[in-house]
Design a protein around this motif. Structure first.
Motif, PDB file in Angstrom:
ATOM      1  N   ALA A   1       0.828  -1.214   0.000  1.00 45.44           N
ATOM      2  CA  ALA A   1       0.000   0.000   0.000  1.00 45.44           C
ATOM      3  C   ALA A   1       0.857   1.256   0.000  1.00 45.44           C
ATOM      4  N   THR A   2       1.860   1.315   0.872  1.00 46.92           N
ATOM      5  CA  THR A   2       2.670   2.526   0.979  1.00 46.92           C
ATOM      6  C   THR A   2       3.576   2.705  -0.234  1.00 46.92           C
ATOM      7  N   ALA A   3       4.167   1.617  -0.733  1.00 47.47           N
ATOM      8  CA  ALA A   3       5.057   1.729  -1.891  1.00 47.47           C
ATOM      9  C   ALA A   3       4.300   2.242  -3.108  1.00 47.47           C
ATOM     10  N   ASN A   4       3.109   1.720  -3.338  1.00 46.76           N
ATOM     11  CA  ASN A   4       2.345   2.138  -4.509  1.00 46.76           C
ATOM     12  C   ASN A   4       1.816   3.560  -4.377  1.00 46.76           C
ATOM     13  N   SER A   5       1.358   3.939  -3.204  1.00 47.06           N
ATOM     14  CA  SER A   5       0.825   5.286  -3.041  1.00 47.06           C
ATOM     15  C   SER A   5       1.915   6.342  -3.171  1.00 47.06           C
ATOM     16  N   ILE A   6       3.090   6.065  -2.640  1.00 48.56           N
ATOM     17  CA  ILE A   6       4.201   7.016  -2.743  1.00 48.56           C
ATOM     18  C   ILE A   6       4.731   7.067  -4.170  1.00 48.56           C
ATOM     19  N   ALA A   7       4.874   5.898  -4.810  1.00 50.18           N
ATOM     20  CA  ALA A   7       5.371   5.857  -6.191  1.00 50.18           C
ATOM     21  C   ALA A   7       4.380   6.507  -7.155  1.00 50.18           C
ATOM     22  N   ASN A   8       3.086   6.323  -6.926  1.00 50.99           N
ATOM     23  CA  ASN A   8       2.081   6.928  -7.801  1.00 50.99           C
ATOM     24  C   ASN A   8       2.156   8.444  -7.790  1.00 50.99           C
TER      25      ASN A   8
ATOM     26  N   SER B   1       0.406   7.438   3.763  1.00 49.38           N
ATOM     27  CA  SER B   1       1.504   6.475   3.714  1.00 49.38           C
ATOM     28  C   SER B   1       2.756   7.015   4.409  1.00 49.38           C
ATOM     29  N   VAL B   2       3.082   8.273   4.145  1.00 47.12           N
ATOM     30  CA  VAL B   2       4.240   8.870   4.810  1.00 47.12           C
ATOM     31  C   VAL B   2       4.023   8.899   6.319  1.00 47.12           C
ATOM     32  N   ALA B   3       2.811   9.264   6.749  1.00 49.48           N
ATOM     33  CA  ALA B   3       2.509   9.286   8.182  1.00 49.48           C
ATOM     34  C   ALA B   3       2.625   7.889   8.786  1.00 49.48           C
ATOM     35  N   ALA B   4       2.139   6.882   8.059  1.00 54.18           N
ATOM     36  CA  ALA B   4       2.213   5.507   8.560  1.00 54.18           C
ATOM     37  C   ALA B   4       3.656   5.051   8.721  1.00 54.18           C
ATOM     38  N   LEU B   5       4.497   5.356   7.739  1.00 56.09           N
ATOM     39  CA  LEU B   5       5.896   4.940   7.823  1.00 56.09           C
ATOM     40  C   LEU B   5       6.625   5.649   8.968  1.00 56.09           C
ATOM     41  N   LEU B   6       6.232   6.890   9.231  1.00 61.88           N
ATOM     42  CA  LEU B   6       6.865   7.627  10.324  1.00 61.88           C
ATOM     43  C   LEU B   6       6.384   7.158  11.691  1.00 61.88           C
ATOM     44  N   LEU B   7       5.107   6.815  11.776  1.00 60.34           N
ATOM     45  CA  LEU B   7       4.525   6.472  13.069  1.00 60.34           C
ATOM     46  C   LEU B   7       4.742   5.017  13.474  1.00 60.34           C
TER      47      LEU B   7
ATOM     48  N   PHE C   1      -6.352  15.000  -5.546  1.00 59.91           N
ATOM     49  CA  PHE C   1      -6.239  15.047  -4.086  1.00 59.91           C
ATOM     50  C   PHE C   1      -6.636  13.717  -3.472  1.00 59.91           C
ATOM     51  N   ILE C   2      -7.748  13.144  -3.960  1.00 59.99           N
ATOM     52  CA  ILE C   2      -8.258  11.908  -3.377  1.00 59.99           C
ATOM     53  C   ILE C   2      -7.354  10.720  -3.694  1.00 59.99           C
ATOM     54  N   TYR C   3      -6.915  10.603  -4.947  1.00 55.99           N
ATOM     55  CA  TYR C   3      -6.207   9.397  -5.374  1.00 55.99           C
ATOM     56  C   TYR C   3      -4.691   9.498  -5.223  1.00 55.99           C
ATOM     57  N   ASN C   4      -4.152  10.709  -5.189  1.00 56.47           N
ATOM     58  CA  ASN C   4      -2.689  10.852  -5.086  1.00 56.47           C
ATOM     59  C   ASN C   4      -2.248  11.476  -3.770  1.00 56.47           C
ATOM     60  N   VAL C   5      -2.726  12.672  -3.498  1.00 63.19           N
ATOM     61  CA  VAL C   5      -2.221  13.414  -2.336  1.00 63.19           C
ATOM     62  C   VAL C   5      -2.606  12.741  -1.029  1.00 63.19           C
ATOM     63  N   LEU C   6      -3.871  12.395  -0.865  1.00 65.61           N
ATOM     64  CA  LEU C   6      -4.327  11.814   0.404  1.00 65.61           C
ATOM     65  C   LEU C   6      -3.642  10.482   0.709  1.00 65.61           C
ATOM     66  N   PRO C   7      -3.596   9.511  -0.222  1.00 64.37           N
ATOM     67  CA  PRO C   7      -2.870   8.263   0.080  1.00 64.37           C
ATOM     68  C   PRO C   7      -1.386   8.499   0.339  1.00 64.37           C
TER      69      PRO C   7
END
Length: 312
Positions: A87-94, A290-296, A280-286
């Protein structure tokens, strides 16, 4: 290597210049006030539907890594960790583009801590990309077959041929995988391929993922511009592929220009508003989630990724 870097940079710069020019031609006469008014015309149920479809799309993409880890790591990585990595790899790469580097870096950060080698991380990522490609091909096949049921004409005949050709090609590939464990070798690097059953499951998941991603934008489009979903799906996938090939971060500009040209929506403030809401919905929000999840989520005492909040 230096000339390749310069050449890639020049191609990237040319793509940016052409995209900016095309966008100016399409929306140069669109006022900011009209775009603001168009934002207010977006119906809340449509926005909610786009959010739900986005969540479904990224959930499906996360499953790609589960299959990849199962084939490569053989039980050494928990499924919940693979879901997080996918999930995080795809959202950040997208969002950032350069999928091989950005998505690979996120996966490496997670999987290396799980004991996988660098080569194994590459194999997992490659299987994820293969699943994504299979899903796109299956979606195009289904969309073209659906278009073939349109009123008779040359376009319907061509759609039937393309749809059948892609469907038969996918079936042949899956039948080949059913012949036993398969692998591809390139310059000494061995890439295991999924089993026939896993590939068939990935095709199904890929169709769900791509349909959800396409649907997330489709529900936001102005009613008078929205074509049949099957036709829109084929155009959407082509535009996304163009953005990936151009290596423009998130395909930004290229995606908007391609969708606008496909829908003949130049100077339509409501279309521009729909594209911005979708971004915003499909790129920015995920990406932010994802960045928040990796940090937390952090790392535990043994250097392994913890799926509990905090650093442990």
């Amino acid at each position: 290597m230096r000339w390749r870097t310069i050449g890639a940079s020049l191609i990237f710069l040319a793509c940016v210049i052409v995209t900016v020019w095309v966008l100016h031609q399409q929306f140069g006469q669109t006022s900011l006030q009209s775009v603001r008014r168009a934002f207010n015309t977006q119906h809340v149920p449509n926005v909610v539907a786009a959010l739900v479809l986005t969540a479904l799309s990224f959930s499906a993409m996360a499953l790609y890594d589960v299959f990849g880890v199962k084939a490569v790591a053989r039980g050494r990585v928990p499924a919940k960790v693979a879901l997080l990595a996918g999930a995080t790899a795809n959202s950040i790469a997208n969002t950032l583009g350069f999928h091989a580097f950005t998505g690979g870096a996120v996966r490496a950060r997670i999987y290396l801590r799980q004991g996988l080698s660098g080569a194994e991380v590459v194999r997992v990522a490659s299987l994820s990309w293969l699943a994504l490609a299979l899903g796109f091909l299956a979606m195009v096949a289904l969309a073209e077959l659906a278009r073939s049921f349109a009123p008779a004409g040359s376009a319907s005949t061509a759609s039937l041929e393309v749809g059948l050709g892609l469907a038969v090609g996918l079936l042949i590939f899956i039948a080949w995988l059913d012949g036993g464990p398969r692998a591809l070798s390139v310059f000494g690097f061995s890439q295991p391929l999924p089993s026939a059953g896993a590939a068939l499951a990935q095709v199904g998941i890929g169709m769900v993922e791509s349909a959800a991603a396409i649907g997330a934008l489709y529900v936001l489009l102005p009613n008078d511009l929205a074509p049949p979903f099957s036709l829109f799906a084929v155009g959407y996938i082509a535009v996304v592929a163009a953005g990936v090939v151009a290596h423009v971060p998130g395909g930004i500009g290229i995606f908007e220009a391609g969708i606008t040209a496909m829908l003949s929506g130049a100077d339509r403030a409501d279309l521009l508003a729909a594209l911005l809401v979708y971004r915003f919905i499909y790129n920015v929000l995920p990406f932010l989630l994802s960045v928040a999840a990796l940090l937390l989520l952090g790392y535990g005492r043994n250097g392994r990724l913890s799926l509990k909040a905090g650093t442990g």
